[in-house]
Each structure stands twice: as structure tokens, then as C-alpha cells.
Design an enzyme around this catalytic site. Structure first.
Site, mmCIF file in Angstrom:
data_model
loop_
_atom_site.group_PDB
_atom_site.id
_atom_site.type_symbol
_atom_site.label_atom_id
_atom_site.label_comp_id
_atom_site.label_asym_id
_atom_site.label_seq_id
_atom_site.Cartn_x
_atom_site.Cartn_y
_atom_site.Cartn_z
ATOM 1 N N HIS A 72 5.757 41.081 -36.798
ATOM 2 C CA HIS A 72 6.767 41.219 -37.855
ATOM 3 C C HIS A 72 6.102 41.549 -39.183
ATOM 4 O O HIS A 72 5.162 40.887 -39.590
ATOM 5 C CB HIS A 72 7.537 39.901 -38.027
ATOM 6 C CG HIS A 72 8.479 39.614 -36.902
ATOM 7 N ND1 HIS A 72 9.430 38.633 -36.976
ATOM 8 C CD2 HIS A 72 8.629 40.190 -35.689
ATOM 9 C CE1 HIS A 72 10.125 38.615 -35.853
ATOM 10 N NE2 HIS A 72 9.647 39.547 -35.045
ATOM 11 N N TYR A 201 15.406 32.983 -43.176
ATOM 12 C CA TYR A 201 15.402 31.631 -43.742
ATOM 13 C C TYR A 201 16.605 31.551 -44.683
ATOM 14 O O TYR A 201 16.652 32.283 -45.677
ATOM 15 C CB TYR A 201 14.132 31.378 -44.549
ATOM 16 C CG TYR A 201 12.868 31.194 -43.718
ATOM 17 C CD1 TYR A 201 12.133 32.276 -43.244
ATOM 18 C CD2 TYR A 201 12.401 29.911 -43.423
ATOM 19 C CE1 TYR A 201 10.975 32.089 -42.498
ATOM 20 C CE2 TYR A 201 11.238 29.715 -42.684
ATOM 21 C CZ TYR A 201 10.529 30.811 -42.227
ATOM 22 O OH TYR A 201 9.382 30.623 -41.487
ATOM 23 N N PRO A 293 7.755 22.072 -40.873
ATOM 24 C CA PRO A 293 7.644 23.366 -40.193
ATOM 25 C C PRO A 293 8.102 24.574 -41.006
ATOM 26 O O PRO A 293 7.974 25.709 -40.549
ATOM 27 C CB PRO A 293 8.546 23.185 -38.961
ATOM 28 C CG PRO A 293 9.521 22.127 -39.345
ATOM 29 C CD PRO A 293 8.804 21.211 -40.282
ATOM 30 N N LYS A 297 3.096 26.507 -40.608
ATOM 31 C CA LYS A 297 1.645 26.406 -40.809
ATOM 32 C C LYS A 297 0.920 25.490 -39.818
ATOM 33 O O LYS A 297 -0.309 25.533 -39.716
ATOM 34 C CB LYS A 297 1.352 25.887 -42.232
ATOM 35 C CG LYS A 297 1.697 26.870 -43.330
ATOM 36 C CD LYS A 297 0.577 27.859 -43.543
ATOM 37 C CE LYS A 297 0.969 29.043 -44.370
ATOM 38 N NZ LYS A 297 1.391 30.227 -43.617
ATOM 39 N N TYR A 385 2.392 32.950 -46.811
ATOM 40 C CA TYR A 385 3.110 32.936 -45.537
ATOM 41 C C TYR A 385 2.312 33.650 -44.448
ATOM 42 O O TYR A 385 2.249 33.186 -43.306
ATOM 43 C CB TYR A 385 4.491 33.579 -45.716
ATOM 44 C CG TYR A 385 5.387 33.366 -44.524
ATOM 45 C CD1 TYR A 385 6.047 32.156 -44.331
ATOM 46 C CD2 TYR A 385 5.555 34.369 -43.572
ATOM 47 C CE1 TYR A 385 6.851 31.947 -43.220
ATOM 48 C CE2 TYR A 385 6.361 34.169 -42.458
ATOM 49 C CZ TYR A 385 7.008 32.961 -42.293
ATOM 50 O OH TYR A 385 7.791 32.754 -41.193
HETATM 51 C C1 PHB Z 1 9.768 29.173 -34.667
HETATM 52 O O1 PHB Z 1 9.976 30.319 -34.258
HETATM 53 O O2 PHB Z 1 9.732 28.212 -33.880
HETATM 54 C C2 PHB Z 1 9.557 28.931 -36.113
HETATM 55 C C3 PHB Z 1 9.579 30.006 -36.980
HETATM 56 C C4 PHB Z 1 9.386 29.793 -38.335
HETATM 57 C C5 PHB Z 1 9.186 28.513 -38.805
HETATM 58 C C6 PHB Z 1 9.165 27.432 -37.940
HETATM 59 C C7 PHB Z 1 9.349 27.649 -36.581
HETATM 60 O O3 PHB Z 1 9.008 28.317 -40.137
#
Ligand code: PHB
Ligand code: APR
Length: 397
Positions: A72, A201, A293, A297, A385
Site C-alpha cells: 500500500h 482510519y 495498535p 507498530k 507510519y
Molecule cells: C490490521 O490489519 O490488523 C491492522 C491494521 C492497522 C492497524 C492495526 C491493525 O493500525
């Protein structure tokens, strides 16, 4: 049994450490309380930073990830019912993230370990470590009903947050820093085509939501919930309804719905142990630190720790240098705190905090406005990120 490095825990930290040590010609034994099936199926996060991907590729365990991982170049921040794409690739001069589940990385590392016949013992019991404050570290455990002992030069505590290594350090040595958040994430896996090619997000009045994916046919979705939320109170229809609301946009965005085949609640905390070493014991990964999460990280930090530890052990065995091992904790903690900061920052930017008169929500919207309109602010997010560099400025491993 005698080996050079005794590794407690076969999560990503322990398995990758064993692999990196093998490549340096250093022997190790890995022991794990769970079964192989359990660790290979344990559902966790799935975002790999560029540096993690590069390391897996460079050490020969990236073949399946290159085939099946989803690369991505951007993510979306969604707030006030509008989406804003953050072009990670452009903002960082060409970096990307790869969506590839943590348990897939674990499977690849176990496969590698078996291919070169490195010792890896599952389903051990009653694990105990001793002697690491002197020169004779030992790991005791039961396997198949027999009492076993590994005598080693060093112990790597890669046994996660609930492991026994950290609590085996005598009282008064380690200092713990901790922050518990007043919410958790309810995560699902669903047989539904992801409604976006990139992660979303979302900050919404009803709470945070995240759209992620595992394959072009499987969606991974999360929604902010109470830390002690009971999944039994979340039938599939309620989950979809809530996700649809939190991810809604002015122009009618809809998630694709499908059968949910996994549900779980994760509480959220930030946690750091200092130092990450004592005598001949070195803690790595979740045994030493936990991040919420939101910044994805956790796995990447575990990878960075064991990369530094493997390098320091190689220097010790190859050149007799003691100094890299002595600096292990200090080197790791600098990155750990950077990751703590970005994870806390993204968490505070995107989640609903109880109480108050809406001041926090207005403040979040102002900050999101800045992050999505100022290239300088966007660059800070994108750099962190896609990954804190393995070697930070002024640091030479
Ligand atoms: C996930 O795909 O499990 C995932 C993606 C982004 C995050 C946390 C978990 O910030
Ligand atoms: N003896 C042996 N193994 C143990 C013991 C013990 N006493 N206690 C725990 N373990 C095992 C666990 O069963 C687990 O397989 O140690 C392993 C630790 O693995 P993880 O919890 O995956 O931790 P780590 O390898 O540090 O990976 C960090 O995991 O939780 C995620 O977000 C986190 O992505 C990050 C990653």
C-alpha cells in the site's frame, strides 16, 4: 542440552531472532508453551513497515510475503464524513507498507527454522529461567513429561507480555511505565471484499473505526469499544450496523458485508520496561513493551529489537566486543519511545474519549485538518507510519 542462546517464546520476536542468529552462525534453541497450530493461527495485526519487509526479504524469508502481501502506498484518514488520502509514497520519497498478517510471518519463520533443522520445541510446560545474573544462565522446562534444561551463554526473553522472563528479574531492577486506555478494539475478520484498496482510519462521534484487509476477499475491521466489551453482545448485524455508521461519508460510502468468521476484543495499553536487559537476560518484543495498535507498530518494534540483539550477539561472538550488548537496551528504547509517541498520538487523534463537552472532538478535528492540509504535518505522520528508521540519526550499530 547446551546452546549459545536460549530463546523463550516462538512469536515473531523469538522466531526471527533464531533465524538471524542462524544466519550469523550462532546456535540457539527456541521453546514455546503453545502448540505450533496455535501460534500459526493466532490472529493479530498485519501491517509491516518497509524496514521489516526489507529485513525479511534480505534474510530469505520474504518469498511468500512478496507473492501474497498487499503493498500500500497510502492510507485514508476519514473524519467529518469525508475521506482524505495520505500519500505515504510521495511524502516519504518512495516508502510503502505491506499488509500481511502476523501469523503468516510466523508460519514463514517456522518453515525456515524447520528447513535448516534448528531446535524449536512446542508445548513445553513449567518454564523457569535462572543464573542470568552470573555466568551460567539456564532454562528449565518440562516437555513430553520429562524435565529438561538448556544451559546457554545468553537468554532471550521473547515470551510476550504475559511471559515469565520479565517477572524473573529481581525486584527493584526494572522500572515500568504504563498507560491504560479507557477503551478497546473489537476486531473481526469477514468474508467480504474490502470496500477500499487502502486502510481507512475513521474518527467518528460514535467512536473510532478502522477498515483493513487480509486478502482481496477478506476484510479486517475494527471498532472502538469498552475495554471489557462482551463479544456475545455483538451479533453480526450489530457489528455491521455500527461499522457502517462510523465509516459513513457524505457521498454514500458503504462497506461490503459478508459472513464474520472471527471476533475478538483487545484492551489497549502503552507499556515500557526499562532497562530491557539484566545480566545475561535480554527482553525483546512484547515482553519489554506494548503499544496500542493504532499505529500498527507492535510487530515492527519486535522485529527492530531482535535485529539489534542479533547484531550485538554477533559482535560478541565474532569480535569479542561486549559494548554492543551493553548498549542493547539503550539503543532499543530510543526507538521504543518514538513508537510509543506515534502510537499514543494516533490513538488520541482518532478515538472518542468519554465525558467533557465536546472540546476534545473539536480539537481532534482541528488537528486532523492540519494533518490533511499541511505537507509538513502530513510528512510527520507518513514518516512515522511507514517506519522509524532502523538506525536513528547519530546512532551506529
Ligand atoms: C490490521 O490489519 O490488523 C491492522 C491494521 C492497522 C492497524 C492495526 C491493525 O493500525
Ligand atoms: N515459555 C515459553 N513461551 C512462552 C511463555 C513461556 N513461559 N510465555 C509465553 N510464551 C510464548 C507465547 O505463547 C507466544 O507464542 O511467547 C510467545 C510470545 O509471542 P508474542 O506474544 O507474539 O510476542 P512477540 O514475539 O514479542 O511479538 C510481538 O505480537 O502481540 C503482538 O502486537 C504484538 O505484533 C506484536 C507482536
Amino acid at each position: 542440552m547446551r546452546t549459545q542462546v536460549g530463546i523463550v517464546g516462538a512469536g515473531p520476536a523469538g522466531l526471527l531472532l533464531a533465524h538471524l542468529l542462524y544466519q550469523q552462525g550462532i546456535e540457539s534453541v527456541v521453546i514455546e508453551t503453545q502448540s505450533r497450530k496455535h501460534v500459526e493461527e493466532r490472529v493479530r495485526a498485519g501491517v509491516l513497515e518497509q524496514g521489516t519487509v526489507d529485513l525479511l526479504n534480505a534474510t530469505g524469508v520474504g518469498e511468500r510475503m512478496r507473492r501474497e502481501g498487499l503493498v500500500h502506498h497510502g492510507i485514508e484518514l476519514r473524519f467529518d464524513r469525508r475521506g482524505h488520502r495520505m500519500d505515504l509514497h510521495d511524502l516519504t520519497g518512495g516508502r510503502a507498507i505491506t499488509v500481511y498478517a502476523q501469523h503468516e510471518v510466523v508460519k514463514d519463520l517456522i518453515q525456515a527454522r524447520l528447513t535448516y533443522r534448528g531446535p524449536l520445541v512446542f508445548e513445553v510446560e513449567a518454564v523457569r529461567i535462572e543464573g542470568f545474573d552470573g555466568d551460567t544462565p539456564g532454562i528449565h522446562y518440562r516437555s513430553g513429561g520429562e524435565e529438561c534444561e538448556i544451559a546457554c551463554d545468553y537468554i532471550a526473553g521473547c515470551d510476550g507480555f504475559h511471559g515469565i522472563c520479565r517477572p524473573s528479574v529481581p525486584a527493584g531492577i526494572l522500572r515500568v511505565y504504563e498507560k491504560i486506555y479507557p477503551f478497546g478494539w473489537l476486531g473481526i475478520l469477514a468474508e467480504a471484499k474490502p470496500a477500499s484498496d487502502e486502510l481507512i482510519y475513521a474518527n467518528h462521534e460514535r467512536g473510532f473505526a478502522l477498515l483493513s484487509m487480509r486478502t482481496p476477499q477478506v476484510s479486517r475491521l475494527y471498532l472502538q469499544c469498552r475495554p471489557d466489551e462482551n463479544v456475545a453482545e455483538w451479533p453480526d448485524e450489530r457489528i455491521w450496523e455500527e461499522l457502517q455508521k462510523r465509516l459513513e461519508t457524505q457521498d454514500g460510502f458503504r462497506l461490503n458485508e459478508g459472513p464474520i468468521f472471527q471476533k475478538g476484543v483487545t484492551a489497549m495499553r502503552s507499556f515500557v520496561t526499562e532497562p530491557m536487559q539484566y545480566g545475561r537476560l535480554f527482553l525483546a518484543g512484547d515482553a519489554a513493551h506494548i503499544v496500542p495498535p493504532t499505529g500498527a507498530k507492535g510487530l515492527n518494534l519486535a522485529v527492530a529489537d531482535v535485529r539489534i540483539l542479533a547484531h550485538a550477539l554477533a559482535r560478541r561472538y565474532r569480535d569479542g566486543a561486549a559494548e554492543p550488548l551493553e548498549r542493547y537496551s539503550a539503543i532499543c528504547l530510543r526507538r521504543v519511545w518514538r513508537a510509543q509517541h506515534i502510537s499514543w498520538w494516533m490513538t488520541s487523534l482518532l478515538h472518542r474519549f468519554e465525558g467533557g463537552d465536546g472540546f476534545e472532538y473539536r480539537r481532534q478535528l482541528a488537528e486532523l485538518d492540519q494533518v490533511t492540509t499541511s505537507r509538513a504535518a502530513a510528512t510527520v505522520l507518513a514518516e512515522n507510519y511507514t517506519g522509524i528508521p532502523f538506525e536513528l540519526p547519530g546512532e551506529k550499530l
